[in-house]
Enzyme design. Structure first.
Site, PDB file in Angstrom:
ATOM      1  N   PHE A   1      -7.208  -2.935   7.312  1.00 44.33           N
ATOM      2  CA  PHE A   1      -7.754  -3.572   5.870  1.00 44.33           C
ATOM      3  C   PHE A   1      -8.280  -4.877   6.406  1.00 44.33           C
ATOM      4  O   PHE A   1      -7.640  -5.557   7.223  1.00 44.33           O
ATOM      5  CB  PHE A   1      -6.753  -3.608   5.132  1.00 44.33           C
ATOM      6  CG  PHE A   1      -7.183  -4.359   3.642  1.00 44.33           C
ATOM      7  CD1 PHE A   1      -8.085  -3.139   2.685  1.00 44.33           C
ATOM      8  CD2 PHE A   1      -7.006  -5.311   3.142  1.00 44.33           C
ATOM      9  CE1 PHE A   1      -8.476  -3.569   1.837  1.00 44.33           C
ATOM     10  CE2 PHE A   1      -7.428  -5.655   1.990  1.00 44.33           C
ATOM     11  CZ  PHE A   1      -8.414  -4.936   1.185  1.00 44.33           C
TER      12      PHE A   1
ATOM     13  N   ASP B   1       1.750  -3.598   7.987  1.00 44.03           N
ATOM     14  CA  ASP B   1       1.691  -3.934   6.680  1.00 44.03           C
ATOM     15  C   ASP B   1       1.798  -2.558   5.960  1.00 44.03           C
ATOM     16  O   ASP B   1       1.238  -1.384   6.309  1.00 44.03           O
ATOM     17  CB  ASP B   1      -0.212  -4.137   6.699  1.00 44.03           C
ATOM     18  CG  ASP B   1      -0.588  -4.345   5.355  1.00 44.03           C
ATOM     19  OD1 ASP B   1       0.050  -3.925   4.308  1.00 44.03           O
ATOM     20  OD2 ASP B   1      -1.762  -5.076   4.987  1.00 44.03           O
TER      21      ASP B   1
ATOM     22  N   TYR C   1       1.297  -4.569  -6.214  1.00 42.49           N
ATOM     23  CA  TYR C   1       0.282  -3.905  -7.161  1.00 42.49           C
ATOM     24  C   TYR C   1      -0.261  -2.529  -7.290  1.00 42.49           C
ATOM     25  O   TYR C   1      -0.802  -2.154  -7.968  1.00 42.49           O
ATOM     26  CB  TYR C   1      -0.776  -5.029  -7.743  1.00 42.49           C
ATOM     27  CG  TYR C   1      -1.549  -5.469  -6.652  1.00 42.49           C
ATOM     28  CD1 TYR C   1      -2.682  -4.444  -6.399  1.00 42.49           C
ATOM     29  CD2 TYR C   1      -1.514  -6.652  -5.982  1.00 42.49           C
ATOM     30  CE1 TYR C   1      -3.686  -4.853  -5.317  1.00 42.49           C
ATOM     31  CE2 TYR C   1      -2.429  -7.069  -5.028  1.00 42.49           C
ATOM     32  CZ  TYR C   1      -3.465  -6.043  -4.567  1.00 42.49           C
ATOM     33  OH  TYR C   1      -4.449  -6.587  -3.618  1.00 42.49           O
ATOM     34  N   LYS C   2       0.086  -1.978  -5.963  1.00 44.39           N
ATOM     35  CA  LYS C   2      -0.558  -0.608  -5.815  1.00 44.39           C
ATOM     36  C   LYS C   2       0.701   0.453  -6.336  1.00 44.39           C
ATOM     37  O   LYS C   2       0.984   0.409  -7.595  1.00 44.39           O
ATOM     38  CB  LYS C   2      -0.875  -0.332  -4.545  1.00 44.39           C
ATOM     39  CG  LYS C   2      -1.876  -1.479  -3.930  1.00 44.39           C
ATOM     40  CD  LYS C   2      -2.336  -1.258  -2.434  1.00 44.39           C
ATOM     41  CE  LYS C   2      -3.206  -2.288  -1.946  1.00 44.39           C
ATOM     42  NZ  LYS C   2      -4.345  -2.402  -2.602  1.00 44.39           N
TER      43      LYS C   2
ATOM     44  N   ARG D   1     -12.517   7.793  -2.531  1.00 51.90           N
ATOM     45  CA  ARG D   1     -10.893   7.831  -2.271  1.00 51.90           C
ATOM     46  C   ARG D   1     -10.140   8.115  -3.396  1.00 51.90           C
ATOM     47  O   ARG D   1     -10.598   7.634  -4.529  1.00 51.90           O
ATOM     48  CB  ARG D   1     -10.936   6.435  -1.990  1.00 51.90           C
ATOM     49  CG  ARG D   1      -9.398   6.090  -1.071  1.00 51.90           C
ATOM     50  CD  ARG D   1      -9.374   4.713  -0.378  1.00 51.90           C
ATOM     51  NE  ARG D   1      -9.362   3.713  -1.512  1.00 51.90           N
ATOM     52  CZ  ARG D   1      -8.532   2.741  -1.432  1.00 51.90           C
ATOM     53  NH1 ARG D   1      -7.748   2.382  -0.469  1.00 51.90           N
ATOM     54  NH2 ARG D   1      -8.348   1.903  -2.466  1.00 51.90           N
TER      55      ARG D   1
END
Length: 428
Positions: free
Chosen positions: A128, A197, A222-223, A387
């Site tokens: 990322f 991560d 928050y995912k 995605r």
């Protein structure tokens, strides 16, 4: 797989009642929990309580009376149950990027002075971007080099020049999942530390940080943890490192005794030193509601923990989606996500088989129909990606069926060619 079979699977789903924990808009199939989780029904009332009662009435007394002060540690203990950590090893605080800066700084501090041979931070080219940006900045400041490789080049790239291996457990673009235990062992055998991560892992797939003997880990709130937009992230540090190094953001909340108000910094014991400034209590309260939605799956796990039972359903959902796409959209897409369960996160990523540029527009056309996924742009070495994230807390097999049916209609009707779906927005 037929629609009737999907209905039968939903009727037999032991986790079906967990969907009632969330506000889900009518007519929406939400396949983007890997970017932003759904709103828990408990969150608005809890946030209102914090604002109106604890802040409004309790005022500053609520740091003690309402337990605000140790909220980062209490939430950290809840996260620990999802990532294979022990109580007292995790704190919830700051953002993923800020926390990565802290742990990477601490990891690089073990590499010694500029005369040391180990001056390389190793990572994937497809990691990322914020991870790479943070690493690039720190390498520049500390005299290290950031080396980027393809996933297939591990572990051969773990030479005696590598100080730190920094990887995302589940790749954000492809959904490919690393074998954390074997890769960490390879890093240690080469004399390097492993920084992980967990942004696309925590709440999505089983993680075993202590069993894998990892060194440092950070992750997102928050995912899949449903903490709300911009929710605080978390930090885990192995106990062998937690008390040894001062992280670079030595704020008063990470002091051993913040309210002594001494002029010189003395780090708190253990992972508490990875706190920095005054904590965002309203955001932490919202995150706790999200964590509780994931931990609610423990009741259905037979004592194995939330992630075991959620993983079983996640794999079944993604298997069904892959099978339906390949059956009903034959030849139109290339599967980017690994088929092997051991190598797959909780998302499915597709690329257009013809290499065309319509991926963004197809996603936008789906969103207009109420099927919300997202798009990630490619480059000369990577294709554009459609995605789709699968959160088993609130998704079922009928959702999978209907999402593929909408995809078929978007393609057959060439809806994606409409001008409004080809205008790039700021957030994709």
């Amino acid at each position: 797989m037929t629609f009737d079979e999907c209905k039968r699977l939903d009727a037999q789903d032991p986790l079906a009642s967990l969907r009632d924990q969330f506000f889900l808009p009518e007519g929406v199939i939400y396949l983007d929990g890997n970017s932003l989780g759904v709103l828990p029904k408990a969150a608005p009332a809890r946030i209102s309580e914090v604002v109106a009662k604890e802040w409004g009435e309790g005022l500053i007394r609520s740091w003690n009376s309402a337990g605000w002060f140790d909220l980062p540690q209490r939430l950290g203990d809840k996260v620990a149950r999802l990532i294979g950590a022990a109580p007292g090893e995790v704190v919830c605080t700051d953002s993923t990027s800020v926390n990565l800066y802290k742990v990477l700084f601490a990891a690089l501090s073990q590499a010694g002075d500029a005369g040391s041979r180990r001056r390389v931070v190793l990572s994937e080219r497809s990691n990322f971007p914020t991870d790479l940006y943070i690493a690039e900045s720190l390498c520049r400041e500390r005299g290290f080099t950031l080396k980027l490789i393809e996933a297939g080049e591990l572990p051969a790239a773990l030479t005696d020049e590598v100080a730190v291996l920094m990887l995302t457990h589940v790749n954000y673009r492809t959904g490919a999942m690393h074998d954390m235990k074997s890769i960490t062992a390879a890093a240690h055998a080469a004399g390097a530390l492993a920084v992980w991560d967990l942004a696309h892992s925590a709440g999505a797939v089983p993680v075993a940080l202590n069993e894998s003997d990892a060194d440092f880990a950070i992750g997102c709130g928050y995912k899949y943890l449903n903490g709300g937009p911009g929710a605080p992230a978390f930090v885990w540090v192995h106990t062998r490192h937690a008390g040894q190094f001062e992280q670079p953001l030595s704020g008063w909340w990470g002091h051993a005794a913040p309210f002594e108000f001494t002029p010189h910094y003395r780090p708190a014991p253990g992972v508490a030193r990875y706190l920095c400034g005054t904590q965002p209590i309203v955001a932490l309260a919202s995150l706790e509601c999200g964590l509780d939605t994931v931990l609610a799956a423990e009741a259905f796990s037979g004592g194995q923990g939330s992630m075991a039972v959620l993983r079983t359903k996640s794999l079944a959902l993604t298997d069904a989606f892959i099978a339906l796409v390949e059956a009903r959209c034959a030849g139109r897409f290339t599967l980017v996500t690994p088929r092997d369960h051991a190598q797959r996160g909780s998302q499915v990523c597709l690329a257009l088989s013809d290499g065309g540029s319509g991926a963004y527009a197809i996603v936008q056309a789906l969103i207009a129909r109420g099927v919300i996924g997202d798009f990630r742009a490619g480059d000369s070495q990577m294709p554009d990606i459609l995605r789709f994230g699968f959160t088993p807390l609130y998704l079922g097999f009928e959702d999978v069926w209907h999402s593929v049916e909408h995809l078929v209609q978007v393609l057959d009707g060439e809806e994606w060619k409409r001008p409004e779906f080809n205008q790039k927005q700021a957030v994709t």
